[in-house]
Write an enzyme that holds these catalytic residues in place. Structure first.
Site, PDB file in Angstrom:
ATOM      1  N   GLU A 174       0.818  -1.218   0.000  1.00 22.53           N
ATOM      2  CA  GLU A 174       0.000   0.000   0.000  1.00 22.53           C
ATOM      3  C   GLU A 174       0.847   1.261   0.000  1.00 22.53           C
ATOM      4  O   GLU A 174       0.436   2.285  -0.531  1.00 22.53           O
ATOM      5  CB  GLU A 174      -0.931  -0.003   1.217  1.00 22.53           C
ATOM      6  CG  GLU A 174      -1.994   1.074   1.180  1.00 22.53           C
ATOM      7  CD  GLU A 174      -3.115   0.839   2.179  1.00 22.53           C
ATOM      8  OE1 GLU A 174      -3.531   1.820   2.820  1.00 22.53           O
ATOM      9  OE2 GLU A 174      -3.570  -0.311   2.317  1.00 22.53           O
ATOM     10  N   ASP A 210      -2.712  -3.057   3.028  1.00 20.71           N
ATOM     11  CA  ASP A 210      -3.120  -3.214   4.422  1.00 20.71           C
ATOM     12  C   ASP A 210      -4.268  -4.209   4.538  1.00 20.71           C
ATOM     13  O   ASP A 210      -5.189  -4.226   3.704  1.00 20.71           O
ATOM     14  CB  ASP A 210      -3.549  -1.872   5.006  1.00 20.71           C
ATOM     15  CG  ASP A 210      -2.358  -0.946   5.220  1.00 20.71           C
ATOM     16  OD1 ASP A 210      -1.207  -1.399   5.066  1.00 20.71           O
ATOM     17  OD2 ASP A 210      -2.582   0.238   5.547  1.00 20.71           O
ATOM     18  N   TYR A 225       0.056  -3.007  13.628  1.00 22.33           N
ATOM     19  CA  TYR A 225      -0.826  -2.221  12.767  1.00 22.33           C
ATOM     20  C   TYR A 225      -1.819  -1.418  13.614  1.00 22.33           C
ATOM     21  O   TYR A 225      -2.557  -1.987  14.427  1.00 22.33           O
ATOM     22  CB  TYR A 225      -1.575  -3.163  11.831  1.00 22.33           C
ATOM     23  CG  TYR A 225      -2.416  -2.479  10.791  1.00 22.33           C
ATOM     24  CD1 TYR A 225      -1.835  -1.884   9.684  1.00 22.33           C
ATOM     25  CD2 TYR A 225      -3.807  -2.429  10.911  1.00 22.33           C
ATOM     26  CE1 TYR A 225      -2.605  -1.268   8.718  1.00 22.33           C
ATOM     27  CE2 TYR A 225      -4.580  -1.809   9.948  1.00 22.33           C
ATOM     28  CZ  TYR A 225      -3.976  -1.227   8.860  1.00 22.33           C
ATOM     29  OH  TYR A 225      -4.739  -0.608   7.903  1.00 22.33           O
TER      30      TYR A 225
END
Length: 743
Positions: A9, A107, A328
């Site tokens: 990403e 992601d 994350y």
């Protein structure tokens, strides 16, 4: 030799992938090209977030009801202008003849899936697809995602849900915004009025609170505070009604007295008297708080450090992406998978042995204690796979860096301490409730004193034992059967306060818990997982409302503007209140979840969205027509600009009947409705006031006189503005009176 293309990403993730995968023998080392990495079998490149978006309505189409609703049969895609070069690079890589498979490493989640799917779709590439699903950016997590890739078939339901979310937001956003703009521009001009599926219900929550504040009628009440003397010293107590029961008066409390005479009578009865004392002690425990998801991290970052939600997200993203010290951050889960116990134990061990790095003070010792006592073990408050969706809670990765900036260190410290503390034992207290009763004739007055003593700090040790205990009082000891003498009694006057305006911390909580505002149990359950928006988009929603001038930041408060309040009122009056209700989002989230699980078809969902959109446009069109056809009496006064008489009236303003003359005046000025006599005086004499009840953009009330300037715009005359004008005139006078010095 055929190759596989991996698309991340962001460029920083592509770099991490090249380093981690390059260590695997089956992949081989990568060489750096301009914007990608290549080995004998793999090519790695990345997007820069979203490179593609749904195409906006073409041409110079007017924003009027004749061109609504806009319902494309097929949604076309268009490049985002700023990122065209990166899109063209990825197109070339995807179309390379030696590339026979494309791997999605964006992601893990709905938006990451959407970014990748739109890239493939706009490139018109038909090649096999696989998915790397990464929960953190450590080498181990990358290797596991690479080894256990998901098939394209497994990901199609998530891709369908992602496209449904994107297309339905487009339909409601584009048509709703253009319909409301047409409604507010029905008398001419162009009054852009943005609405959105998440943005507008969030605004409605703040507007409802603002109306509560504006309608609030403060009431005086009194509290009686006593000081009591015993052998060991003094202790305080507050009078309360032991027979109190909650009723319809939401401001009533056991310790509130509504008239000064009653409060003074309590004082006179109790001062200098001896009271009997009853004391109850009971143990109390407080479990450690759950791990952070993004919303709870943003809430605490705002309340502790004043960080905006957007700023906290930026810092967490930097700690994840750039420094690799956090997992994350865009997660809505506060739990870890049940098979993550060994990873947590390993991470705690690394923290306990870390040295010479940016580690919050004391964390190594606290982590060492957790390891030594074997506290990292299965626990349903920490490890629960059923409560992990796309991502698990935000925790340290076990990797460290030598230096973080001050703001990054604050967020890192929060996550590090929370990760350690969650494995610690509960904190234990001894809670004391002491009631002192003074009997005078038939009257008995009771005073309550609360005390709390920490017995075992437990998890609070990680925070220095201070969290939650700063307001606790330690009461002086009593002997058995000891009585207390009332040494002082004070009557304190207080005033009920309206509910507080939302801060970023509290509006994030309201967005997260918006399912509580929905009556339907299934919809409320769907929203309990996501609420209004997602953790990753809530900060953007708040910033969007500020950009649209629907709310303003006033220090820590978020205050709706006149435009924001008017929009919610209009939507309710028109009959499209669904646009400002969390219920619509609840319905969408419930159905999008079913699409993700393969239980609902994409076409059926989109047909419902098209019907909803058509209904919104039709009702808004009808309301605009009814408003234009409604009869309002003219105001028999000349236009102050051109002199033409009378002035025309509509539901919101008075304006000149000459279309060439641009004069108009709103009936509501700075949130204050203007009476007709006030408007008449302003129109004829160009001045009225002073008047009370105006409200600034920050939500603060002020008094002012109103005056037309030379361009017939309203000017507020306040004491502050008059003082500034006096100072300006004095300074100008001093300059005029200064002696002229000849050369």
């Amino acid at each position: 030799m055929s190759k596989k293309l991996i698309i991340a990403e962001k460029p920083s993730v592509a770099l991490d992938l090249s380093r981690a995968l390059g260590k695997m023998p089956e992949v081989g080392k990568f060489t750096k090209e301009k914007d990608y990495y290549e080995s004998d079998q793999y090519v790695i490149s990345s997007a820069i977030g979203h490179l593609v978006e749904l195409q906006m309505p073409g041409g110079k189409q007017k924003w009027d009801f004749d061109h609504l609703p806009i319902m494309p049969e097929k949604f076309d895609l268009q490049p985002i202008d700023d990122n065209k070069a990166r899109l063209n690079l990825l197109k070339r890589l995807m179309k390379r003849k030696d590339v026979d498979e494309i791997i999605n490493a964006c992601d893990a989640g709905r938006e990451g899936e959407l970014i990748f799917r739109y890239l493939v779709e706009i490139s018109e590439v038909k090649k096999p697809i696989k998915r790397m699903w990464m929960q953190s950016m450590t080498n181990q997590a990358i290797a596991e995602a690479f080894t256990n890739m998901r098939t394209d078939e497994e990901m199609l339901p998530l891709a369908n849900a992602a496209k449904c979310r994107s297309e339905s937001d487009w339909l409601v956003g584009i048509n709703g915004t253009r319909a409301m703009t047409a409604f507010n521009s029905k008398y001419g001009g162009f009054s852009k009025t943005p609405v959105g599926r998440v943005k507008t219900p969030t605004l409605a929550i703040m507007v409802d609170r603002e109306k509560e504040i504006q309608a609030f009628d403060p009431r005086d009440y009194w509290e009686v505070h006593g000081e009591f003397q015993v052998a060991a010293g003094q202790y305080p107590g507050v009078w309360f009604d032991e027979q109190f029961k909650k009723g319809d008066d939401k401001h009533a409390r056991a310790d509130r007295i509504w008239d000064i005479e009653t409060a003074n009578a309590v004082k006179m009865r109790c001062l200098g008297k001896v009271g009997e004392v009853e004391e109850k002690k009971k143990p109390s425990k407080q479990a450690p708080p759950l791990l952070y998801d993004l919303t709870s991290l943003q809430r605490e970052g705002n309340s502790r450090f004043g960080f905006s939600a957007r700023r906290t997200l930026q810092l967490a993203q930097s700690l994840y992406e750039r420094h690799k010290v956090l997992t994350y951050p865009r997660t809505d889960s506060r739990y870890l998978p049940e098979d993550y116990v060994s990873v947590a134990k390993e991470t705690m061990g690394k923290i306990s042995n870390a040295s010479g790095v940016a580690l919050p003070q004391g964390c190594d010792a606290h982590a060492g204690k957790a390891v030594q006592n074997n506290w990292i073990r299965p626990n349903g408050r920490i490890f629960d796979t059923s409560k992990v969706s796309d991502h698990f809670a935000i925790i340290p990765t076990g990797q460290f860096v030598n230096k973080l900036d001050e703001a990054e260190l604050k967020i890192y410290t929060m996550v590090m301490q929370r990760f350690i503390a969650v494995f610690y034992p509960t904190a234990e207290f001894e809670v004391t409730t002491r009631i002192t009763r003074i009997t005078t004739g038939a009257d008995t007055d009771s005073f309550k004193s609360n005390g709390k003593i920490m017995v075992q700090p437990g998890w609070m040790e990680v925070y220095g034992g201070a969290i939650g205990s700063d307001k606790d009082k330690i009461l002086v000891a009593l002997s058995p059967e000891e009585e207390a003498t009332t040494s002082a009694v004070n009557v304190e006057q207080k005033t009920t306060k309206p509910p507080a305006r939302y801060s970023e911390a509290t509006i994030l909580s309201a967005m997260e818990g918006a399912g509580k505002l929905v009556d339907d149990e299934e919809l409320a359950a769907a929203m309990s997982e996501r609420g209004l928006g997602t953790p990753a988009t809530r900060a953007q929603t708040i910033e969007g409302l500020i950009s649209d001038k629907y709310i303003v930041r006033a220090e820590k408060e978020l205050v709706p503007t006149t435009s924001g309040i008017r929009l919610i009122d209009e939507l309710n009056d028109i009959g499209v209140e669904i646009l400002c209700s969390p219920e619509m989002t609840g319905q969408w989230e419930y159905k999008l979840k079913r699409i993700e699980q393969g239980q609902l078809k994409r076409d059926g969902f989109m047909n419902e969205i098209r019907d909803l959109t058509t209904g919104v446009v039709d009702r808004t069109r009808s309301a605009a027509k009814a408003a234009k056809e409604a009869h309002y009496d003219d105001l028999d006064l000349p236009c102050p600009s051109c002199g033409l008489q009378p002035l025309k009236q509509d539901e919101r303003s008075y304006r000149c009947k000459d279309p060439e003359c641009k004069f108009s005046i709103w009936k509501v000025v700075a949130s204050r409705p203007m009476d007709v006599p006030e408007l008449e005086q302003l129109l004829t004499k160009r001045f009225v006031g002073p008047l009370t009840g105006f409200r600034s953009r920050r939500g603060e009330e002020f008094d002012a006189a109103l005056e037309f300037d030379d361009a017939f715009k309203i000017k507020f005359i306040t004491e502050a503005s008059q003082e500034r004008e006096r100072q300006r005139q004095e300074e100008a006078s001093q300059i005029d009176d200064a002696p002229v010095i000849a050369n």
